[in-house]
Motif scaffolding. Sequence first.
Motif, PDB file in Angstrom:
ATOM      1  N   PHE A   1      45.892  31.839  37.042  1.00  7.45           N
ATOM      2  CA  PHE A   1      46.770  32.620  37.917  1.00  7.45           C
ATOM      3  C   PHE A   1      47.786  31.728  38.633  1.00  7.45           C
ATOM      4  O   PHE A   1      48.492  32.185  39.534  1.00  7.45           O
ATOM      5  CB  PHE A   1      45.952  33.394  38.948  1.00  7.45           C
ATOM      6  CG  PHE A   1      45.378  34.682  38.411  1.00  7.45           C
ATOM      7  CD1 PHE A   1      46.164  35.816  38.318  1.00  7.45           C
ATOM      8  CD2 PHE A   1      44.065  34.755  37.977  1.00  7.45           C
ATOM      9  CE1 PHE A   1      45.647  37.013  37.819  1.00  7.45           C
ATOM     10  CE2 PHE A   1      43.537  35.930  37.473  1.00  7.45           C
ATOM     11  CZ  PHE A   1      44.331  37.064  37.391  1.00  7.45           C
TER      12      PHE A   1
ATOM     13  N   SER B   1      43.297  36.260  33.059  1.00  3.86           N
ATOM     14  CA  SER B   1      44.210  35.667  34.045  1.00  3.86           C
ATOM     15  C   SER B   1      45.656  36.024  33.716  1.00  3.86           C
ATOM     16  O   SER B   1      45.991  36.433  32.607  1.00  3.86           O
ATOM     17  CB  SER B   1      44.031  34.147  34.086  1.00  3.86           C
ATOM     18  OG  SER B   1      44.447  33.561  32.865  1.00  3.86           O
ATOM     19  N   GLN B   2      46.533  35.812  34.690  1.00  4.57           N
ATOM     20  CA  GLN B   2      47.939  36.187  34.556  1.00  4.57           C
ATOM     21  C   GLN B   2      48.636  35.396  33.449  1.00  4.57           C
ATOM     22  O   GLN B   2      49.405  35.936  32.660  1.00  4.57           O
ATOM     23  CB  GLN B   2      48.662  35.955  35.886  1.00  4.57           C
ATOM     24  CG  GLN B   2      50.145  36.304  35.861  1.00  4.57           C
ATOM     25  CD  GLN B   2      50.813  36.007  37.182  1.00  4.57           C
ATOM     26  OE1 GLN B   2      50.184  35.512  38.104  1.00  4.57           O
ATOM     27  NE2 GLN B   2      52.088  36.313  37.290  1.00  4.57           N
ATOM     28  N   HIS B   3      48.360  34.097  33.407  1.00  2.00           N
ATOM     29  CA  HIS B   3      49.028  33.223  32.428  1.00  2.00           C
ATOM     30  C   HIS B   3      48.041  32.793  31.343  1.00  2.00           C
ATOM     31  O   HIS B   3      47.902  31.611  31.043  1.00  2.00           O
ATOM     32  CB  HIS B   3      49.609  31.998  33.142  1.00  2.00           C
ATOM     33  CG  HIS B   3      50.569  32.334  34.246  1.00  2.00           C
ATOM     34  ND1 HIS B   3      51.673  33.132  34.047  1.00  2.00           N
ATOM     35  CD2 HIS B   3      50.576  31.986  35.555  1.00  2.00           C
ATOM     36  CE1 HIS B   3      52.335  33.257  35.194  1.00  2.00           C
ATOM     37  NE2 HIS B   3      51.684  32.573  36.123  1.00  2.00           N
TER      38      HIS B   3
END
Length: 349
Positions: free
Chosen positions: A301, A181-183
């Motif tokens: 995300f 995931s992004q974070h």
Amino acid sequence: MTTESCRRDVLKHQQEIARLQTEKARETSKVADEKKRANTAADSARRATSLSSIQSRIRDVQKHEEAGARSQKKVADIETRIAREQIRLNDAHKRLASAEIQEGRQKGQEQQRAAQENARRMASLAGTVSQNHQLTMSALKKLEQLPRRIIVLFLAANPIDQQQLRLDEEVRGIEEMIRKSQHRDAVDLKSRWAVRPMDVLQAINEIRPTVVHFSGHGSDQDEIVFQDNAGNAKLVSKEAIVQTMAAGSDDIQLVFFNTCYSRGQAKAVVEHVPAAIGMNTSIGDDAARVFSSQFYSALGFGLSVRRAFQQARAALMLEGIPEEATPELFTTEGLEADNLILVQSVGAA
């Protein structure tokens, strides 16, 4: 040993106990069969009229009694092996708990070092403002956009006298999707295994989670299945779970019941926490794994709880698992799940 190797060791002992239980049941059945055959031969001996027939039936009785005695001895031997394996399993659980504590300490030290490094970089940026104001402001803005960190507490119980679930696959799937995931650095997954009822509050007080995730068995009487000191099933009522969440950390924003028949628990618990997810019927291993993995991926995300829930349902359909109607999302009165974003940038509205 690493946390992962400890988990594999726990699973190995659980599987060996399950195999021995099956072997014990088979030998116990043989004991009953031989006893029945011995009784039948004895009845025949009593009815026989000739000496040769009586002697033949008596030999049959002796044969079946000896066979039954051999099976009974095997049952006793298997029970001894099960007891030894249970001791090994308990030791494996202790090693896993110790490894997780050590891993948590290491993560804490790493986070502390990262925070110190971040503070050093901020001080360096502040010292060069007069020389390069635009560069400094850009760096500060990026730091402000880092998402808030959340903690997911994964509580797993897989009693030895119940059907064995693939809970290790579920937590492995969640970890993998969070990493993608992004974070990913904003979502910290912490797990507790072989959970007993009193372990729940202890873990909540230690970790202060944002999300509490229950994984394992549930009953159609709104109960969660934990484990007792011997590793067997121990049922905990809906009312006890709701009271536990009410008395838990104020940081809890979501309770995820990834257990069968947990709709009633999820609906009741939102009187004390903002949101909850429960299952309105039984749910399969694959469905539980796919749904939870995608849900936490979407949170990573920065999506809202409702969007994450919808994506998790869509993942079930994409995988061809016809259980998308089983999970249900509940929120406290007056709260829209679209407005509940757990991984949110500091500067976000």
